[in-house]
Design an enzyme around this catalytic site. Sequence first.
Site, PDB file in Angstrom:
ATOM      1  N   ASP A 189       0.846  -1.188   0.000  1.00 36.57           N
ATOM      2  CA  ASP A 189       0.000   0.000   0.000  1.00 36.57           C
ATOM      3  C   ASP A 189       0.884   1.241   0.000  1.00 36.57           C
ATOM      4  O   ASP A 189       1.532   1.557   0.999  1.00 36.57           O
ATOM      5  CB  ASP A 189      -0.907  -0.009   1.229  1.00 36.57           C
ATOM      6  N   HIS A 191      -0.182   4.325  -0.332  1.00 37.60           N
ATOM      7  CA  HIS A 191      -0.884   5.415   0.339  1.00 37.60           C
ATOM      8  C   HIS A 191      -0.861   6.746  -0.418  1.00 37.60           C
ATOM      9  O   HIS A 191      -0.821   7.810   0.191  1.00 37.60           O
ATOM     10  CB  HIS A 191      -0.322   5.617   1.754  1.00 37.60           C
ATOM     11  N   GLU A 216      -1.163  -1.039  -4.274  1.00 42.48           N
ATOM     12  CA  GLU A 216      -2.316  -0.211  -3.937  1.00 42.48           C
ATOM     13  C   GLU A 216      -2.018   1.279  -3.938  1.00 42.48           C
ATOM     14  O   GLU A 216      -1.074   1.738  -3.303  1.00 42.48           O
ATOM     15  CB  GLU A 216      -2.833  -0.631  -2.550  1.00 42.48           C
ATOM     16  N   GLU A 242     -10.242   3.386  -2.374  1.00 42.42           N
ATOM     17  CA  GLU A 242     -10.678   3.780  -1.031  1.00 42.42           C
ATOM     18  C   GLU A 242     -11.024   5.257  -0.958  1.00 42.42           C
ATOM     19  O   GLU A 242     -11.764   5.680  -0.060  1.00 42.42           O
ATOM     20  CB  GLU A 242      -9.603   3.452   0.006  1.00 42.42           C
ATOM     21  N   ASP A 265     -14.908   1.469   0.080  1.00 43.13           N
ATOM     22  CA  ASP A 265     -15.101   1.309   1.524  1.00 43.13           C
ATOM     23  C   ASP A 265     -16.593   1.398   1.822  1.00 43.13           C
ATOM     24  O   ASP A 265     -17.240   2.391   1.486  1.00 43.13           O
ATOM     25  CB  ASP A 265     -14.338   2.405   2.270  1.00 43.13           C
ATOM     26  N   HIS A 292     -11.811  -1.938   1.136  1.00 41.95           N
ATOM     27  CA  HIS A 292     -10.992  -1.212   2.105  1.00 41.95           C
ATOM     28  C   HIS A 292     -11.685  -1.323   3.458  1.00 41.95           C
ATOM     29  O   HIS A 292     -12.851  -0.992   3.602  1.00 41.95           O
ATOM     30  CB  HIS A 292     -10.907   0.255   1.661  1.00 41.95           C
TER      31      HIS A 292
END
Length: 379
Positions: A189, A191, A216, A242, A265, A292
Amino acid sequence: MYITGIKTYMQRVDERPRLLLKIETSEGISGWGECYNHGPDLALPPLLDYLFHQIEGEDPRRVEFLVLKLNQQCRFPPGALGLAAISAIDHALWDIAGKAAGLPVYRLLGGSVRDRVRVYCGVYTAPDPEQVLDQTLKLNADYGYTAFKLSPYRRDLHSGRWGELVKETGDWFGRIREITPSHFEFAFDAHAKVFEPYKAVQLAAAIAPNDPMFYEEPIRPEHIPAWKELKSKVSVPLATGESLYNRFEFLNLLTQQGADIIQPDICVVGGVSEMRRIATIAEAHYVSVAPHNPMGPLATAVNVHFCAAQPNFHVLEFKPHGHAPWARDPYMPVDGYMELRPDRPGWGIEIDEKVLEKDDYVHWERKVTRKPDGSTAYP
């Protein structure tokens, strides 16, 4: 049966704030939902009070009708806070509908298409390979996990040359592969910390030789054409979603062929109803769904029902909680899967309201990274 009232509880799960919603009815049946904590968290209770007056006196089993009403009541599309609140209402309505029918929610969604729901554990950091081995072996022994998610960054992105960081990441993942069981899967991830797409391509190339489960959100979600170009240049499964809010944003991403796996999500997009629409669009594009879920036990329960009934489900994010005393019997992994609870109506989880009466809210805010020149970077 009609809706008579709501209660909101500001709580925490570990060191992150969580807001729980209870919807009450004339028949004494209540339902529970969970909001995503975008912040400002304390804005959610008055927002939910405002939305309650739009559904007061309605039949809670008309879930689609009421969720559409809440969305259409807005002059403009609801944003992060509005959709987080609607998500919790949607969850609670489905919970009531299941309890009223005496059925688990996944049966109201058409029944389960799988016997259990696979989960992966978010480690979220980038420990030394030997620590990764120790952590993953313990998680495997305790819960049966065989899939994990790490950070791809061994150090601050803005200290030193980018190419050095990329090489360090590739070497590090190679070493992890050498010492961990060969059937373990590792996702990464990023981010959304990488601003330039070409850097995201370079980082993908570094992890590609060792077969990551997925890569991700390396870049920001706003400019969808950049995702189309990124996907065309990487050889690893690309995941995102997400930070997207509704079916229209996901439709844009999917028609541009910008992802292999989407990660909506269920506490962000407006709840189960919208989540299913998003997943159906993805299914038509041969894209799977890995929700997510860095949330609490209630959100996990909601996700388990969605995943049980969704054909193109891939894997669910779940990290065991250390502090969530209000959840009496949370779903927990067994052999790396969440088992369904066919004998329990609604979400199949018990909430201890006496525990919720104690204020357990904790303030949390995202840290903003500073570059060496003093400017801010994406966190």
